[in-house]
Scaffold this motif. Structure first.
Motif, PDB file in Angstrom:
ATOM      1  N   UNK A   1      40.267  32.259  42.347  1.00 17.70           N
ATOM      2  CA  UNK A   1      40.544  33.330  43.895  1.00 17.70           C
ATOM      3  C   UNK A   1      39.950  34.523  43.201  1.00 17.70           C
ATOM      4  N   UNK A   2      39.740  35.141  42.318  1.00 21.61           N
ATOM      5  CA  UNK A   2      39.786  36.412  41.615  1.00 21.61           C
ATOM      6  C   UNK A   2      38.522  36.507  41.537  1.00 21.61           C
ATOM      7  N   UNK A   3      37.710  35.514  41.291  1.00 24.76           N
ATOM      8  CA  UNK A   3      36.645  35.645  41.472  1.00 24.76           C
ATOM      9  C   UNK A   3      35.536  36.094  42.239  1.00 24.76           C
ATOM     10  N   UNK A   4      36.972  35.540  43.466  1.00 23.35           N
ATOM     11  CA  UNK A   4      36.390  35.380  44.292  1.00 23.35           C
ATOM     12  C   UNK A   4      36.132  37.308  45.891  1.00 23.35           C
ATOM     13  N   UNK A   5      37.419  37.005  45.352  1.00 26.94           N
ATOM     14  CA  UNK A   5      38.453  38.227  45.855  1.00 26.94           C
ATOM     15  C   UNK A   5      37.847  39.984  45.015  1.00 26.94           C
ATOM     16  N   UNK A   6      37.721  39.497  43.948  1.00 28.30           N
ATOM     17  CA  UNK A   6      37.224  40.976  43.224  1.00 28.30           C
ATOM     18  C   UNK A   6      35.940  41.104  42.705  1.00 28.30           C
ATOM     19  N   UNK A   7      35.410  40.166  42.649  1.00 27.91           N
ATOM     20  CA  UNK A   7      34.311  39.883  41.895  1.00 27.91           C
ATOM     21  C   UNK A   7      32.980  40.137  42.861  1.00 27.91           C
TER      22      UNK A   7
ATOM     23  N   UNK B   1      48.801  22.836  49.259  1.00 25.93           N
ATOM     24  CA  UNK B   1      48.743  23.390  50.129  1.00 25.93           C
ATOM     25  C   UNK B   1      47.480  24.941  49.145  1.00 25.93           C
ATOM     26  N   UNK B   2      48.729  25.508  48.288  1.00 26.12           N
ATOM     27  CA  UNK B   2      47.484  25.653  47.607  1.00 26.12           C
ATOM     28  C   UNK B   2      46.390  25.640  47.213  1.00 26.12           C
TER      29      UNK B   2
ATOM     30  N   UNK C   1      40.262  26.308  49.668  1.00 27.11           N
ATOM     31  CA  UNK C   1      39.556  25.973  50.225  1.00 27.11           C
ATOM     32  C   UNK C   1      39.040  26.882  51.111  1.00 27.11           C
ATOM     33  N   UNK C   2      39.989  26.888  51.694  1.00 24.69           N
ATOM     34  CA  UNK C   2      39.637  27.523  53.079  1.00 24.69           C
ATOM     35  C   UNK C   2      39.393  28.954  53.529  1.00 24.69           C
ATOM     36  N   UNK C   3      39.758  29.608  52.087  1.00 25.28           N
ATOM     37  CA  UNK C   3      39.505  31.436  52.320  1.00 25.28           C
ATOM     38  C   UNK C   3      37.558  31.331  51.631  1.00 25.28           C
ATOM     39  N   UNK C   4      37.940  30.507  50.726  1.00 22.29           N
ATOM     40  CA  UNK C   4      36.605  30.395  49.846  1.00 22.29           C
ATOM     41  C   UNK C   4      35.149  29.558  51.055  1.00 22.29           C
ATOM     42  N   UNK C   5      35.429  29.082  52.194  1.00 24.13           N
ATOM     43  CA  UNK C   5      34.646  28.381  53.375  1.00 24.13           C
ATOM     44  C   UNK C   5      34.674  30.062  54.375  1.00 24.13           C
ATOM     45  N   UNK C   6      35.540  30.761  54.412  1.00 22.35           N
ATOM     46  CA  UNK C   6      35.554  32.253  55.103  1.00 22.35           C
ATOM     47  C   UNK C   6      34.621  32.489  54.633  1.00 22.35           C
TER      48      UNK C   6
ATOM     49  N   UNK D   1      39.480  38.779  57.491  1.00 20.42           N
ATOM     50  CA  UNK D   1      40.742  39.255  56.931  1.00 20.42           C
ATOM     51  C   UNK D   1      40.682  38.110  57.217  1.00 20.42           C
ATOM     52  N   UNK D   2      40.690  37.235  57.339  1.00 19.06           N
ATOM     53  CA  UNK D   2      41.201  35.428  56.886  1.00 19.06           C
ATOM     54  C   UNK D   2      40.711  34.957  55.222  1.00 19.06           C
ATOM     55  N   UNK D   3      39.910  35.759  54.869  1.00 23.83           N
ATOM     56  CA  UNK D   3      39.575  35.222  53.884  1.00 23.83           C
ATOM     57  C   UNK D   3      40.635  36.050  52.720  1.00 23.83           C
ATOM     58  N   UNK D   4      40.590  37.246  53.299  1.00 21.54           N
ATOM     59  CA  UNK D   4      41.442  37.552  51.994  1.00 21.54           C
ATOM     60  C   UNK D   4      42.609  37.365  52.522  1.00 21.54           C
ATOM     61  N   UNK D   5      43.294  37.125  53.491  1.00 22.34           N
ATOM     62  CA  UNK D   5      44.463  37.101  53.964  1.00 22.34           C
ATOM     63  C   UNK D   5      45.339  35.435  52.948  1.00 22.34           C
ATOM     64  N   UNK D   6      44.223  34.488  53.014  1.00 19.25           N
ATOM     65  CA  UNK D   6      44.462  33.241  52.158  1.00 19.25           C
ATOM     66  C   UNK D   6      44.110  33.400  50.794  1.00 19.25           C
ATOM     67  N   UNK D   7      43.682  33.627  50.500  1.00 15.38           N
ATOM     68  CA  UNK D   7      43.519  33.562  49.119  1.00 15.38           C
ATOM     69  C   UNK D   7      44.846  34.945  48.988  1.00 15.38           C
ATOM     70  N   UNK D   8      45.077  35.671  49.477  1.00 14.67           N
ATOM     71  CA  UNK D   8      46.156  36.964  48.937  1.00 14.67           C
ATOM     72  C   UNK D   8      47.585  35.620  48.625  1.00 14.67           C
TER      73      UNK D   8
END
Length: 454
Positions: free
Chosen positions: A295-301, A347-348, A353-358, A389-396
């Motif tokens: 999750x952090x590799x996607x959102x921060x890197x 659920x997590x 997976x959903x956040x990765x899709x976005x 928005x959904x990418x950031x929200x779901x992974x947050x």
């Protein structure tokens, strides 16, 4: 007779929630401020749209801070006081923001080309502060009752929301397309005649207030965080809230410690109940830390390096909205986690997976730049903003709940949470930097002068 004590306890608990939230805003406020100010900075600094990838790699170089803290925690426990480290890093962050307000535009020649040396140097200081907060702020919060940890995550989300609000008020990077008439000389034989040529160009509108004011406001946020931490360490409710935290929980070094379980605190009344008595197997711990790293590799890197490429072909407004609204999605997800917490690993995993899709859609649009899907449609503009928005929200949400789960295990588990978080971020940045800056895999776009098929 018990009523006055109950009222006093409740008021002190609410005050501690407030201080924990304000303390959390200082964790990533400085770097989040850099990201939301990018639409304005890229028009002024010589690196232009290469600036996001430079910032990403600078952030990862600053991982030397959390690496040092983690190693000292592992091999020399107790050598450094978390409280002293937090005081130091927050003070450095406030000073760096103050200097950035006056020096951000200073450039100097490097290898014959002008570069934003002052900006990069101070950005490294801010990155060192924020990265180190990952392995100091949350472990400190583990000393308090579990309800305050979730409040801290809300504050951490606000560290992106508040700079985004300031950027919206500033109107950073808002532009419009202007039809420019250029006079040209046309030579026919021995005769020269003047002609006119029409061309659409991007004209950036002036910001409502300057970058200097923006960075001064960031410095004020860091000072307020420092004051909140000062009172947080001294409130009587804090001392009364201290509880026994399992000392050594799961270790990544392969030690023989088994996951510990924490007994619920009967006095813990708040937004949700105390951590349940749950023990996780080694495989589940591996899955949790794998989620943290991914999750952090996607959102921060990975994705921050290409946000400009994925959004600019849809216009400056689309980029502006995606940068600010996705920052606002972070605290919203943290608030949802406060009132609707779920420790279900299934659920997590689904949310990851959903956040990765976005994120994959955002990456695909960046790869297709300067001519992505639905470029000339209002639907395309809306989808790219919603996707961010959904990418950031779901992974947050995933980041918050993995932190809450590890909080229930041990102080050491939270230190490793911060370490794995930074490792994932570093891996993502190292993958993206050569693709953006060395091989020029992505192409920038000027929305007003694009020549793409309708």
């Amino acid at each position: 007779m018990a009523a006055p004590q109950t009222v006093e306890f409740t008021s002190m608990a609410l005050l501690t929630h407030l201080l924990a939230c304000v303390f959390g805003t200082g964790s990533w406020a400085a770097l989040n401020g850099l990201w939301v100010e990018l639409p304005l900075l890229v028009t002024e600094l010589p690196e232009q749209w290469y600036l996001p990838s430079y910032i990403t790699i600078i952030i990862q170089l600053a991982n030397v801070g959390p690496l040092l803290v983690t190693l000292l925690h592992r091999f020399k426990p107790g050598l450094l006081s978390e409280v002293a480290i937090i005081y130091g890093v927050v003070a450095v962050g406030a000073l760096a923001c103050l200097l950035l307000a006056f020096l951000w535009g200073f450039t100097s020649p490097v290898a014959g080309e002008p570069h934003s040396t002052a900006f990069f140097g101070l950005a490294f200081c801010l990155a060192l502060v924020d990265c180190t907060s990952s392995v100091t702020f949350l472990p400190f919060m583990a000393r308090l009752q579990p309800r305050y940890v979730t409040t801290f995550f809300v504050g951490e989300g606000l560290s992106g929301f508040l700079p985004a609000l300031i950027a919206l008020a500033q109107g950073a990077g808002i532009a419009r397309c202007v039809n420019i008439t250029r006079i040209t000389n046309v030579t026919t034989g021995n005769n020269t005649a003047e002609g006119s040529q029409f061309q659409m160009e991007t004209q950036y509108l002036p910001a409502n207030f300057s970058t200097l004011v923006f960075f001064l406001l960031l410095a004020a946020m860091m000072v307020i965080c420092l004051v909140a931490f000062f009172f947080l360490t001294r409130l009587n409710i804090t001392l009364h809230s201290l509880q026994e935290i399992p000392g050594d929980g799961p270790r990544l070094s392969g030690g023989g410690d088994s996951p510990r379980r924490e007994k619920p605190a009967s006095s813990d009344k708040g937004f949700h109940r105390a951590d349940p008595e749950i023990a996780y197997s080694l495989a589940k711990f591996a899955f949790i830390y794998l989620l943290v790293a991914w999750v952090n590799s996607l959102t921060n890197g990975i994705l921050p390096s290409v946000q400009a490429y994925s959004c600019l072909p849809y216009g400056n407004m689309a980029y502006h909205l995606s940068a600010t609204l996705s920052s606002m999605a972070n605290p919203l997800a943290c608030t949802i986690a406060m009132f609707l917490p779920s420790r279900s690993l299934a659920l997590l995993g689904v949310l990851s997976v959903a956040g990765t899709g976005f994120g994959a859609y955002n990456m695909a649009m960046a790869v297709m730049s300067p001519c992505p899907l639905l470029q000339h449609s209002a639907w395309g503009h809306a989808i790219i903003v919603i996707s961010w928005v959904f990418f950031t929200g779901s992974l947050s949400y995933v980041k918050v709940m993995t932190g809450v789960i590890l909080r229930s295990q041990s102080h050491s588990a939270l230190v490793w949470y911060g370490a794995v978080e930074q490792l994932g971020s570093l891996t993502g940045a190292l993958i993206m930097f050569p693709l953006v800056n060395v091989y020029s895999f992505f192409r920038s776009a000027d929305y007003c002068s694009l020549q793409c098929p309708a």
